[in-house]
Design a protein around this motif. Structure first.
Motif, PDB file in Angstrom:
ATOM      1  N   SER A   1     -10.279   2.182   0.213  1.00  0.00           N
ATOM      2  CA  SER A   1      -9.039   2.947   0.079  1.00  0.00           C
ATOM      3  C   SER A   1      -7.916   2.093  -0.491  1.00  0.00           C
ATOM      4  O   SER A   1      -7.034   2.598  -1.182  1.00  0.00           O
ATOM      5  CB  SER A   1      -8.636   3.521   1.435  1.00  0.00           C
ATOM      6  N   ILE A   2      -7.956   0.770  -0.222  1.00  0.00           N
ATOM      7  CA  ILE A   2      -6.928  -0.117  -0.770  1.00  0.00           C
ATOM      8  C   ILE A   2      -7.069  -0.194  -2.290  1.00  0.00           C
ATOM      9  O   ILE A   2      -6.087  -0.129  -3.031  1.00  0.00           O
ATOM     10  CB  ILE A   2      -7.065  -1.525  -0.150  1.00  0.00           C
TER      11      ILE A   2
ATOM     12  N   GLU B   1      -8.470   2.056  -4.192  1.00  0.00           N
ATOM     13  CA  GLU B   1      -8.101   3.358  -4.743  1.00  0.00           C
ATOM     14  C   GLU B   1      -6.596   3.500  -4.809  1.00  0.00           C
ATOM     15  O   GLU B   1      -6.062   4.006  -5.797  1.00  0.00           O
ATOM     16  CB  GLU B   1      -8.676   4.477  -3.874  1.00  0.00           C
ATOM     17  N   ALA B   2      -5.911   3.055  -3.739  1.00  0.00           N
ATOM     18  CA  ALA B   2      -4.453   3.173  -3.716  1.00  0.00           C
ATOM     19  C   ALA B   2      -3.858   2.426  -4.897  1.00  0.00           C
ATOM     20  O   ALA B   2      -3.005   2.955  -5.620  1.00  0.00           O
ATOM     21  CB  ALA B   2      -3.905   2.611  -2.410  1.00  0.00           C
ATOM     22  N   ALA B   3      -4.343   1.200  -5.132  1.00  0.00           N
ATOM     23  CA  ALA B   3      -3.782   0.401  -6.217  1.00  0.00           C
ATOM     24  C   ALA B   3      -4.126   1.011  -7.571  1.00  0.00           C
ATOM     25  O   ALA B   3      -3.258   1.158  -8.438  1.00  0.00           O
ATOM     26  CB  ALA B   3      -4.301  -1.025  -6.126  1.00  0.00           C
TER      27      ALA B   3
ATOM     28  N   GLN C   1      -5.213  -6.269 -11.568  1.00  0.00           N
ATOM     29  CA  GLN C   1      -4.073  -6.251 -10.653  1.00  0.00           C
ATOM     30  C   GLN C   1      -4.506  -5.770  -9.276  1.00  0.00           C
ATOM     31  O   GLN C   1      -4.121  -6.339  -8.264  1.00  0.00           O
ATOM     32  CB  GLN C   1      -2.973  -5.350 -11.205  1.00  0.00           C
ATOM     33  N   ALA C   2      -5.300  -4.703  -9.260  1.00  0.00           N
ATOM     34  CA  ALA C   2      -5.761  -4.178  -7.975  1.00  0.00           C
ATOM     35  C   ALA C   2      -6.520  -5.266  -7.221  1.00  0.00           C
ATOM     36  O   ALA C   2      -6.348  -5.455  -6.013  1.00  0.00           O
ATOM     37  CB  ALA C   2      -6.650  -2.964  -8.191  1.00  0.00           C
TER      38      ALA C   2
ATOM     39  N   HIS D   1      -3.885  -8.474  -6.585  1.00  0.00           N
ATOM     40  CA  HIS D   1      -2.708  -8.192  -5.760  1.00  0.00           C
ATOM     41  C   HIS D   1      -3.094  -7.734  -4.363  1.00  0.00           C
ATOM     42  O   HIS D   1      -2.363  -7.946  -3.413  1.00  0.00           O
ATOM     43  CB  HIS D   1      -1.840  -7.104  -6.397  1.00  0.00           C
ATOM     44  N   HIS D   2      -4.217  -7.070  -4.249  1.00  0.00           N
ATOM     45  CA  HIS D   2      -4.507  -6.426  -2.961  1.00  0.00           C
ATOM     46  C   HIS D   2      -5.819  -6.853  -2.333  1.00  0.00           C
ATOM     47  O   HIS D   2      -5.854  -7.190  -1.168  1.00  0.00           O
ATOM     48  CB  HIS D   2      -4.496  -4.912  -3.141  1.00  0.00           C
TER      49      HIS D   2
ATOM     50  N   LEU E   1      -6.466  -9.936   0.872  1.00  0.00           N
ATOM     51  CA  LEU E   1      -7.002  -9.482   2.151  1.00  0.00           C
ATOM     52  C   LEU E   1      -8.320 -10.169   2.487  1.00  0.00           C
ATOM     53  O   LEU E   1      -8.693 -10.262   3.642  1.00  0.00           O
ATOM     54  CB  LEU E   1      -7.218  -7.961   2.122  1.00  0.00           C
TER      55      LEU E   1
ATOM     56  N   ARG F   1      -8.108  -8.721   9.971  1.00  0.00           N
ATOM     57  CA  ARG F   1      -7.518  -7.392   9.984  1.00  0.00           C
ATOM     58  C   ARG F   1      -8.604  -6.399  10.322  1.00  0.00           C
ATOM     59  O   ARG F   1      -9.734  -6.530   9.888  1.00  0.00           O
ATOM     60  CB  ARG F   1      -7.008  -7.049   8.593  1.00  0.00           C
TER      61      ARG F   1
ATOM     62  N   MET G   1      -9.782   9.029 -11.922  1.00  0.00           N
ATOM     63  CA  MET G   1     -10.193   8.169 -10.817  1.00  0.00           C
ATOM     64  C   MET G   1     -11.714   8.137 -10.713  1.00  0.00           C
ATOM     65  O   MET G   1     -12.281   7.260 -10.063  1.00  0.00           O
ATOM     66  CB  MET G   1      -9.597   8.658  -9.490  1.00  0.00           C
TER      67      MET G   1
ATOM     68  N   THR H   1     -13.817   5.010 -11.442  1.00  0.00           N
ATOM     69  CA  THR H   1     -14.131   3.944 -10.491  1.00  0.00           C
ATOM     70  C   THR H   1     -15.516   4.122  -9.872  1.00  0.00           C
ATOM     71  O   THR H   1     -16.019   3.207  -9.235  1.00  0.00           O
ATOM     72  CB  THR H   1     -13.101   3.888  -9.353  1.00  0.00           C
TER      73      THR H   1
ATOM     74  N   PHE I   1      -3.885  10.201  -1.283  1.00  0.00           N
ATOM     75  CA  PHE I   1      -5.262  10.346  -0.824  1.00  0.00           C
ATOM     76  C   PHE I   1      -5.341  11.023   0.536  1.00  0.00           C
ATOM     77  O   PHE I   1      -4.334  11.211   1.229  1.00  0.00           O
ATOM     78  CB  PHE I   1      -5.940   8.982  -0.775  1.00  0.00           C
TER      79      PHE I   1
ATOM     80  N   ASN J   1      -3.173   5.538   2.965  1.00  0.00           N
ATOM     81  CA  ASN J   1      -3.667   4.191   2.671  1.00  0.00           C
ATOM     82  C   ASN J   1      -2.547   3.301   2.154  1.00  0.00           C
ATOM     83  O   ASN J   1      -2.607   2.802   1.046  1.00  0.00           O
ATOM     84  CB  ASN J   1      -4.828   4.230   1.681  1.00  0.00           C
ATOM     85  N   PRO J   2      -1.518   3.071   2.975  1.00  0.00           N
ATOM     86  CA  PRO J   2      -0.490   2.131   2.527  1.00  0.00           C
ATOM     87  C   PRO J   2      -1.093   0.741   2.387  1.00  0.00           C
ATOM     88  O   PRO J   2      -2.059   0.418   3.068  1.00  0.00           O
ATOM     89  CB  PRO J   2       0.545   2.169   3.660  1.00  0.00           C
ATOM     90  N   PHE J   3      -0.522  -0.043   1.477  1.00  0.00           N
ATOM     91  CA  PHE J   3      -0.968  -1.427   1.378  1.00  0.00           C
ATOM     92  C   PHE J   3      -0.557  -2.156   2.645  1.00  0.00           C
ATOM     93  O   PHE J   3       0.486  -1.854   3.219  1.00  0.00           O
ATOM     94  CB  PHE J   3      -0.298  -2.115   0.180  1.00  0.00           C
TER      95      PHE J   3
ATOM     96  N   LYS K   1       1.271  -4.288   3.448  1.00  0.00           N
ATOM     97  CA  LYS K   1       2.452  -5.078   3.110  1.00  0.00           C
ATOM     98  C   LYS K   1       3.655  -4.357   3.703  1.00  0.00           C
ATOM     99  O   LYS K   1       3.494  -3.313   4.337  1.00  0.00           O
ATOM    100  CB  LYS K   1       2.611  -5.168   1.599  1.00  0.00           C
TER     101      LYS K   1
ATOM    102  N   TYR L   1       5.801  -1.589  -5.343  1.00  0.00           N
ATOM    103  CA  TYR L   1       4.650  -2.107  -6.090  1.00  0.00           C
ATOM    104  C   TYR L   1       4.494  -1.453  -7.461  1.00  0.00           C
ATOM    105  O   TYR L   1       4.359  -2.149  -8.478  1.00  0.00           O
ATOM    106  CB  TYR L   1       3.363  -1.943  -5.273  1.00  0.00           C
TER     107      TYR L   1
ATOM    108  N   ILE M   1       4.681  -3.342 -11.134  1.00  0.00           N
ATOM    109  CA  ILE M   1       3.603  -3.602 -12.090  1.00  0.00           C
ATOM    110  C   ILE M   1       3.869  -2.913 -13.419  1.00  0.00           C
ATOM    111  O   ILE M   1       3.405  -3.354 -14.452  1.00  0.00           O
ATOM    112  CB  ILE M   1       2.202  -3.201 -11.553  1.00  0.00           C
TER     113      ILE M   1
ATOM    114  N   ARG N   1       5.513   6.112  -2.526  1.00  0.00           N
ATOM    115  CA  ARG N   1       4.931   5.117  -3.414  1.00  0.00           C
ATOM    116  C   ARG N   1       4.504   5.762  -4.732  1.00  0.00           C
ATOM    117  O   ARG N   1       4.696   5.199  -5.803  1.00  0.00           O
ATOM    118  CB  ARG N   1       3.715   4.504  -2.709  1.00  0.00           C
TER     119      ARG N   1
END
Lengths: 442, 300
Positions: A325-326, A328-330, A339-340, A343-344, A348, A440, B101, B104, B139, B143-145, B147, B155, B159, B209
Motif C-alpha cells: 500500500s505504501i 501504491e500510495a507513492a 522516487q517511490a 523515498h518510501h 522503511l 514497524r 495503476m 504496477t 485507496f 495508506n498515509p506514509f 511520516k 510529498y 516531487i 494528499r
C-alpha cells in the motif's frame, strides 16, 4: 403408538451411547494429558541440556581466560649504566637503540641474587624476567636520554613461566625434571616474593601489542586491528552492493527465468562452506589479480563475497515486508518508480537491512577458514597500520595461540576468545536494538 | 427397516436439492450462461456532454484471464460517478485503468482506448508520472506514509515541484488539509506521524494528499469500506464539496453511498458494464434485470 415408543427407545439409546462416548473420552483424556506431560518434560530436558552445555563452555572459557587479563611483574632497580649504554657519551639515538639492555637487567638481578654464579645459573636467573624487559628499558631511554646514569625502580614483566607459577599453573610438588622452573628458580622467586618485588598488574600488553613468541609480550591488538580493517572492507563492499542488488531484484527487475535463476543462486551461495570462498579468494584475488598475501584488504574482499548472499537475502526480506500500500500510495501520487522506492520503501526497509548486515558482519568477524587460504594465518608481530599491511584476524589468532606449546598461551587463547565473544555479543545486541527500535508493524 | 429406507430417501432428496442450489448460484454468479444474462451492449447512457474520460472497448487481462470486457463509458467533468457491482466484477480494475495503476501489476494488460481530454492514455508513450498527477487516487485502506502529517501532504507538491518556496508549500499543505476538512483537527500537530490519526482522519489525510497536487480527477477505490459510519458520513460530505472542483470516480460496495454521493452510477457485472445512467434512474427504475437484481439485494 409404535412411533412414540420407537422415538423413546432411540432417545434412550442415544443417551446411553453418549455416556459411553464420554467414558471413552475420559479414558483417552488421561492418556492425552500424559502424552502432553511427557512432551513437556522432553522439551524442558532439551532446553536444560542446551543451557548446561552453554554454561559449561562459558565457565571453562571464563575460568581459563580471566587470569590472562592480569600479568605478574617484577620490581627491579635498574642502574642505567652509561658505560654499558653509551660508553662514548654521544647520546646518539642509534647508539641508544643498539645498546645491550639485557646486561642491565642481568646486572640488577645479580644485585638481588649475588650468589648466582656461572653461565647456567645466570641464564636461569635472567629467564625469570620477560624478554620484553630490555625493550621496555630501551624505550624509556630512547624517550628520555637524560635518564642514563640514574637508577630507576621499574616494574618489568615476569616471564611466562614465573607468571604461571604465580597463578598456580605450575605444580611445585612435581619432580624438578617435570617442571618448567627448577628448584633454584623457585627459591629465587620465593625470595622475590619475600622482598615484595612481585606484583600482579593489569595486563596491558595483551590489549595493546601484536603477536609474540613470548606469551607475556603477546597481545591481541594486532589481530583486533586486522579484523577491524577487514570488516571495514567487508562492510563497505557488501552493504552497498547487497542493498543495491536486493532493491533491484525486489523493486525493479522483471520476474522471469533469469531473475529466478539469480535468486536460486543467491540462496545457494548463502549455504556454500566458507572455505570455498577462501579458495576463490586465493585463486582470484591473490593468483589472478596479484594482491598481497595476508592483507586485510584481501580478507575483507573474501568475507564480502561470503556475506553478500546473507545481506541480499535479509535486505530482500526487509523490502518484501514493506506493505504494497505504501508503494501504491507513492505511485498513485505520481511518484516515479525510483522516487517511490527511495523515498518510501527503502527508508522503511533500512532497519531490517542493517540488522541483516550486522548479523552478516558478526559472522564474518568469527570466520577463520577462508582467511587460512589467503595467508592471514601467519605469525605477525607488527600491528597492521593499513589495509595492505600483513595482518591476522581474531579467530585466526585464537587458532594460532591454541597451537602454541607454552602454558601461558592457554589462558591467552581463552582471553582472546572472550574478547571475540564480547565483540560478537555487542554486534548482535546492536542488531537486536536496531530491530526493536525501528521495527514497524502494519 | 422401514425407517431406514425412509431416511435414506430423505438424504438423497436433500443432496439433490443442495446440488441444484449450487448449480443455480454457480450459473448466476460465475456465468456459465453469461452471454444470455449480460446485454450485448451497455444499457443506459454511456456518453456525457463534457467528458473528461472517454473510454471505448476497454479490455483488461490478467495473464490469460480476461477481467474486463469491452467497457464503453464517458466520465463527465465535475461529476461524481459511482461504480457498483458484486465482488470481482471488475469495477476496481476498471478504476485502476484510469490512472494506469494496473501498470504496477506485471501480468495485467489493458487494451482499448481511454482518452483523457482527447489524449489516449493507454498509449505506451504516455508518461504515467504526469498522468497520475492529473488523476489522483485514494485507496481502500487508508495508506498515509509513515511520516508527519505535513510531509504526507507536502510529498506530492514536492516531487512535482509545485511550490517555489517553503511559504508556498505551507500554503498548499494548509489549503489541501482545509479542503479535506482535516485542518482544524490536525493544525496543532502537523509534525506528528500521519499513521497516528484515526482511520477516518487518515483517509481524509489521503484525500488531502491527493488534492495537494491539484488533480483534475480523483479516483476513490472503496474509500469508506474500512471506516465506521460517522467517518463515512464525513468522507461523503467531503466528496459532495469536492465535486465543485474535481471529477470524482468512486468505487463502492454500498449502494446507499452510491445513491447519496453520485450523479451517475455504473453497474458492473462479471467484467461487463451492464448499465450506466443517472443515479436516480438506476436506483428507482433500472432498465436491466441484473441491475435490478443487484440493487434489490437478490445477490451481491
Amino acid at each position: 403408538m409404535s412411533n412414540t415408543s420407537n422415538a423413546k427407545r432411540e432417545k434412550g439409546a442415544g443417551s446411553k451411547t453418549a455416556s459411553r462416548a464420554m467414558d471413552k473420552v475420559h479414558a483417552s483424556l488421561r492418556k492425552r494429558y500424559r502424552a502432553e506431560k511427557r512432551f513437556r518434560a522432553y522439551g524442558l530436558i532439551s532446553v536444560v541440556v542446551g543451557i548446561l552445555f552453554l554454561v559449561v563452555l562459558m565457565a571453562s572459557i571464563l575460568a581459563k581466560g580471566y587470569p590472562a587479563f592480569r600479568q605478574t611483574f617484577i620490581t627491579l632497580d635498574v642502574y642505567l649504566d652509561p658505560g654499558v649504554i653509551d660508553p662514548e657519551g654521544s647520546r646518539d639515538a642509534e647508539v641508544l637503540r643498539l645498546a645491550d639492555y639485557n646486561r642491565l637487567v642481568r646486572g640488577s638481578l645479580q644485585i638481588i641474587f649475588p650468589d648466582a654464579s656461572g653461565r647456567t645459573e645466570r641464564r636461569k636467573l635472567v629467564a625469570l624476567v620477560s624478554n620484553g624487559a630490555p625493550f621496555q628499558i630501551q624505550g624509556l631511554v630512547m624517550e628520555d636520554p637524560s635518564l642514563v646514569g640514574q637508577t630507576l625502580t621499574l616494574e618489568v614483566p615476569a616471564s611466562g613461566d614465573l607468571d604461571m607459577l604465580m597463578k598456580g599453573r605450575i605444580d611445585r610438588s612435581l619432580p624438578e625434571s617435570e617442571r618448567r622452573l627448577s628448584d633454584l628458580q623457585i627459591g629465587w622467586v620465593d625470595t622475590l616474593i619475600e622482598q615484595g618485588r612481585i606484583h600482579k598488574r593489569w595486563n596491558k600488553a595483551l590489549m595493546t601489542r601484536g603477536d609474540s613468541r613470548d606469551p607475556e609480550m603477546a597481545g591481541i591488538w594486532g589481530a583486533v586491528k586486522g579484523s577491524f580493517y577487514m570488516l571495514v572492507v567487508t562492510l563497505l563492499l557488501s552493504f552497498p552492493i547487497g542493498v543495491a542488488a536486493a532493491v533491484y531484484l525486489d523493486e525493479f527487475a522483471p520476474r522471469n527465468r533469469w531473475t529466478d535463476l539469480i535468486e536460486i543462486n543467491i540462496n545457494n551461495l548463502a549455504a556454500v562452506p566458507s572455505i570455498v570462498f577462501g579458495l576463490l579468494g586465493l585463486a582470484v584475488f591473490l593468483n589472478f589479480f596479484g594482491m598481497p598475501r595476508s592483507a586485510p584488504l584481501v580478507g575483507g574482499l573474501v568475507l564480502a563475497v561470503m556475506t553478500l548472499p546473507t545481506v541480499i537475502i535479509s535486505s530482500r526480506a526487509a523490502l518484501t515486508s514493506v506493505p504494497p500500500s505504501i508503494r501504491e500510495a507513492a505511485l498513485g501520487m505520481g511518484a516515479s518508480k525510483m522516487q517511490a522506492t527511495f523515498h518510501h520503501v527503502v527508508p522503511l526497509a533500512i532497519p531490517g537491512m542493517l540488522t541483516g548486515t550486522i548479523i552478516g558482519m558478526a559472522r564474518a568477524l568469527g570466520e577463520s577458514a577462508p582467511l587460512l587460504m589467503i595467508g592471514m594465518v601467519a605469525f605477525i608481530v607488527d600491528v597492521p597500520q593499513g589495509f595492505m599491511d600483513p595482518a591476522t584476524a581474531l579467530p585466526v589468532q585464537i587458532y594460532l595461540w591454541a597451537d602454541s606449546p607454552e602454558r601461558a598461551f592457554v589462558e591467552r587463547t581463552s582471553a582472546a576468545i572472550l574478547v571475540l565473544l564480547a565483540f560478537l555479543i555487542a554486534m548482535n545486541a546492536l542488531a537486536i536494538y536496531l530491530r526493536r527500535r525501528f521495527e514497524r508493524r502494519w | 427397516m422401514e425407517a431406514a429406507t425412509m431416511s435414506r430417501d430423505k438424504k438423497a432428496r436433500s443432496e439433490q436439492s443442495a446440488q441444484a442450489a449450487t448449480r443455480k448460484t454457480a450459473s448466476s454468479l460465475f456465468g456459465t450462461d453469461r452471454s444470455s444474462d449480460v446485454p450485448d451492449s451497455t444499457v443506459g447512457v454511456i456518453t456525457h456532454d463534457d467528458p473528461v474520460f472517454t473510454c471505448r472497448s476497454v479490455d483488461v487481462f490478467y495473464a490469460n484471464k480476461q477481467a474486463i470486457f469491452g467497457v464503453d463509458l464517458d466520465i463527465g467533468r465535475h461529476e461524481v460517478i459511482s461504480m457498483i457491482g458484486p465482488s470481482g466484477c471488475g469495477k476496481s480494475t476498471f478504476l485502476r485503468c484510469l490512472n494506469r495503476m494496473n501498470d504496477t501489476i506485471a501480468i495485467a494488460r489493458v487494451t482499448g482506448r481511454i482518452e483523457l481530454d482527447g489524449q489516449d492514455i493507454l498509449d505506451s508513450r504516455i508518461d504515467v508520472v504526469p498522468l497520475r498527477a492529473r488523476v489522483g487516487m485514494v485507496f481502500q485502506k487508508p495508506n498515509p506514509f509513515p511520516k508527519s502529517i505535513y510531509e504526507n501532504v507536502a510529498y506530492g507538491p514536492r516531487i512535482h515541484g509545485l511550490a517555489r518556496d517553503r511559504v508556498e508549500l505551507d500554503e498548499i499543505v494548509h489549503t489541501s488539509l482545509e479542503r479535506a476538512g482535516l485542518l482544524k483537527e490536525v493544525k496543532d500537530r502537523m509534525d506528528q506521524p500521519g499513521t497516528g490519526l484515526s482511520g477516518g482522519q487518515q483517509q481524509r489525510l489521503c484525500i488531502a494528499r491527493a488534492i495537494a497536487v491539484s488533480p483534475e480527477v480523483i479516483l476513490m477505490d472503496e474509500p469508506c469500506s474500512a471506516l465506521d459510519p460517522i467517518a463515512t458520513a464525513r468522507i461523503e460530505d467531503l466528496i459532495d464539496e469536492l465535486k465543485e472542483n474535481y471529477t470524482i470516480c468512486i468505487v463502492t460496495h454500498s449502494m446507499q453511498q452510491a445513491a447519496r454521493v453520485s450523479q451517475r452510477t455504473a453497474y458492473f457485472h462479471l467484467g461487463y458494464l451492464v448499465e450506466v445512467d443517472e443515479t436516480d434512474k438506476i436506483f428507482t427504475n433500472p432498465s436491466h434485470k441484473l441491475t435490478e437484481d443487484y440493487i434489490t439485494g437478490r445477490f451481491g
